[in-house]
Design a protein around this motif. Structure first.
Motif, mmCIF file in Angstrom:
data_model
loop_
_atom_site.group_PDB
_atom_site.id
_atom_site.type_symbol
_atom_site.label_atom_id
_atom_site.label_comp_id
_atom_site.label_asym_id
_atom_site.label_seq_id
_atom_site.Cartn_x
_atom_site.Cartn_y
_atom_site.Cartn_z
ATOM 1 N N GLN A 279 0.830 -1.206 0.000
ATOM 2 C CA GLN A 279 0.000 0.000 0.000
ATOM 3 C C GLN A 279 0.866 1.259 0.000
ATOM 4 O O GLN A 279 0.575 2.233 -0.703
ATOM 5 C CB GLN A 279 -0.924 0.000 1.219
ATOM 6 N N THR A 286 1.486 7.527 -6.498
ATOM 7 C CA THR A 286 0.445 8.495 -6.857
ATOM 8 C C THR A 286 0.969 9.927 -6.889
ATOM 9 O O THR A 286 0.258 10.818 -7.372
ATOM 10 C CB THR A 286 -0.730 8.424 -5.862
ATOM 11 N N LEU A 301 -7.052 7.319 -2.583
ATOM 12 C CA LEU A 301 -7.602 6.034 -3.012
ATOM 13 C C LEU A 301 -7.963 6.010 -4.500
ATOM 14 O O LEU A 301 -7.680 5.017 -5.181
ATOM 15 C CB LEU A 301 -8.814 5.665 -2.159
ATOM 16 N N PRO A 302 -8.586 7.062 -5.050
ATOM 17 C CA PRO A 302 -8.888 7.011 -6.491
ATOM 18 C C PRO A 302 -7.630 6.829 -7.343
ATOM 19 O O PRO A 302 -7.599 6.010 -8.267
ATOM 20 C CB PRO A 302 -9.565 8.360 -6.758
ATOM 21 N N LEU A 305 -6.394 3.277 -7.036
ATOM 22 C CA LEU A 305 -7.207 2.356 -7.832
ATOM 23 C C LEU A 305 -6.838 2.446 -9.308
ATOM 24 O O LEU A 305 -6.752 1.435 -10.010
ATOM 25 C CB LEU A 305 -8.692 2.666 -7.629
ATOM 26 N N SER A 308 -3.671 0.730 -9.990
ATOM 27 C CA SER A 308 -3.841 -0.719 -9.904
ATOM 28 C C SER A 308 -4.513 -1.293 -11.145
ATOM 29 O O SER A 308 -4.444 -2.501 -11.382
ATOM 30 C CB SER A 308 -4.660 -1.075 -8.660
ATOM 31 N N ALA A 309 -5.170 -0.442 -11.908
ATOM 32 C CA ALA A 309 -5.859 -0.894 -13.129
ATOM 33 C C ALA A 309 -5.511 0.053 -14.277
ATOM 34 O O ALA A 309 -6.360 0.834 -14.733
ATOM 35 C CB ALA A 309 -7.370 -0.952 -12.899
#
Length: 399
Positions: A279, A286, A301-302, A305, A308-309
């Motif tokens: 994490q 980021t 978090l956005p 995410l 991660s994708a």
């Protein structure tokens, strides 16, 4: 006769004969030295690192060697070197070890004086010569003890560093589920097994040892135990939060860390350190290039995410924003800034105009221009989530 040989002014009385006489009383002299060390060097009692039999044997062998060297000038430092190595392994402070040798030297000198007096009167000058030789031998022996101690100490430090590094790598790669392993890691790193943890990953620092030591002190001041490991590209910190809050820990990190860094969410115990490490590394990614900050996963978090994708992030950018890259850079940047404020204002024209410091009609005109270029009406219900993610992805993947 060698230049260091000393013959006392009594017929048949020599340093060699005195030494041989002292050796006859070696067990009693050893007993006396052990008791003197216990009385005058509290570390041997308090630390309890050296068993009494070990101390007795060491005193016996070293006194024997010192007396033999005084008698025949033949340097034999095997006992001294063995003692130096062993005391380093036992973590006995070197100052206390050397003090024990000085105490032994004094007892040897006193024993030789008693033997001289028992065998006949001697003059003070001869006794001073013997004293000089005794302390010369003790000094040379002590130097060998210290040298052997330092060599063993360096080897132990390297072994400790390797073991510490192995434990760290094990935690970061998921060995925390092994109970025996995690117990050893907790002992070596001096942190609890259970409880609330954060992991921080910092771009490698200059003067790492000094910096991480200051981190330990800063967090200890707020009752947060911490451990730090310098890796090739990253400094990893393990924070045992206890009753402290994540925002407080984040505030301290932002105050003391002056490099790009990522902070995990809270995890439970050392068993989940590998999750927290992933994490933290994700949160670090980021941050835009060149930005110095501690990126907390809970605040980003956005972006996490999207990272991660990456395929989905690319699809969002392609759908919403790629057409804007066809217009001149000045217009593109203005429209992207307006869209960013539009999302922040939750689709309110008035609030967007306030944020952009322009008239509301200007905002409407810019949104209409976006519609013309992209074919997407950003004022439609439900589009703000996708648009917001697309804008974040565009910053993360500017290419």
């Amino acid at each position: 006769m060698g230049e260091r040989d000393v013959v006392l002014p009594v017929v048949g009385l020599s340093v060699e004969s005195l030494a041989e006489s002292v050796l006859l009383h070696l067990p009693a002299l050893t007993d006396a030295l052990v008791e003197t060390i216990y009385a005058q060097s509290p570390a041997y009692r308090v630390m309890d690192a050296v068993p009494r039999q070990d101390l007795w044997r060491s005193c016996h062998d070293n006194v024997a060697r010192v007396v033999q060297m005084i008698a025949d000038n033949d340097d034999r430092f095997d006992a001294a070197q063995a003692t130096g190595r062993r005391r380093a392994e036992q973590r006995m402070p070197l100052d206390d070890v050397l003090k024990s040798f000085r105490l032994g030297g004094r007892l040897v000198w006193e024993a030789m004086i008693e033997e001289a007096r028992a065998q006949g009167a001697v003059d003070s000058e001869a006794l001073l010569d013997v004293a000089s030789k005794v302390w010369e031998v003790v000094d040379r022996t002590s130097s060998q003890v210290a040298a052997a101690y330092h060599v063993a100490e360096r080897q132990l430090v390297r072994a400790d560093e390797r073991r510490r590094s192995t434990l760290w790598e094990g935690l970061l790669h998921g060995r925390g589920k092994d109970r025996a392993f995690v117990q050893e890691a907790a002992t070596v790193l001096d942190v609890p097994i259970d409880g609330r943890y954060l992991v921080v990953a910092i771009d490698n620092l200059v003067d790492d040892e000094c910096t991480t030591s200051s981190f330990v002190r800063r967090f200890a001041a707020v009752r947060v135990a911490s451990a730090w490991q310098v890796r090739p590209q990253t400094v990893v910190g393990l924070l045992a939060l206890g009753t402290e809050s994540l925002p407080k820990a984040l505030g301290i990190l932002r105050d003391v860390v002056h490099a790009p860094a990522g902070l995990s969410g809270v995890v439970n115990g050392l068993v989940e350190v590998n999750l927290a490490y992933r994490q933290a590394m994700l949160a670090r990614r980021t941050l835009p290039a060149g930005q110095i900050d501690v990126a907390a996963l809970t605040e980003r978090l956005p972006e996490a995410l999207l990272l991660s994708a990456p395929e989905l992030a690319g699809q969002l950018v392609q759908t919403w924003l790629v057409p804007l890259t066809t217009v001149p850079a000045s217009e593109r940047d203005l429209l992207l800034d307006t869209l960013d404020k539009w999302v922040t204002a939750a689709g309110s024209v008035r609030r967007t105009a306030d944020l952009a410091h322009c008239h509301r009609n200007t905002v409407i005109n810019r949104l209409h221009r976006v519609h013309q270029i992209t074919g997407r009406d950003v004022t439609e219900d439900g589009c703000q989530l996708e648009l917001g993610l697309a804008l974040r992805a565009f910053k993360l993947f500017p290419a």
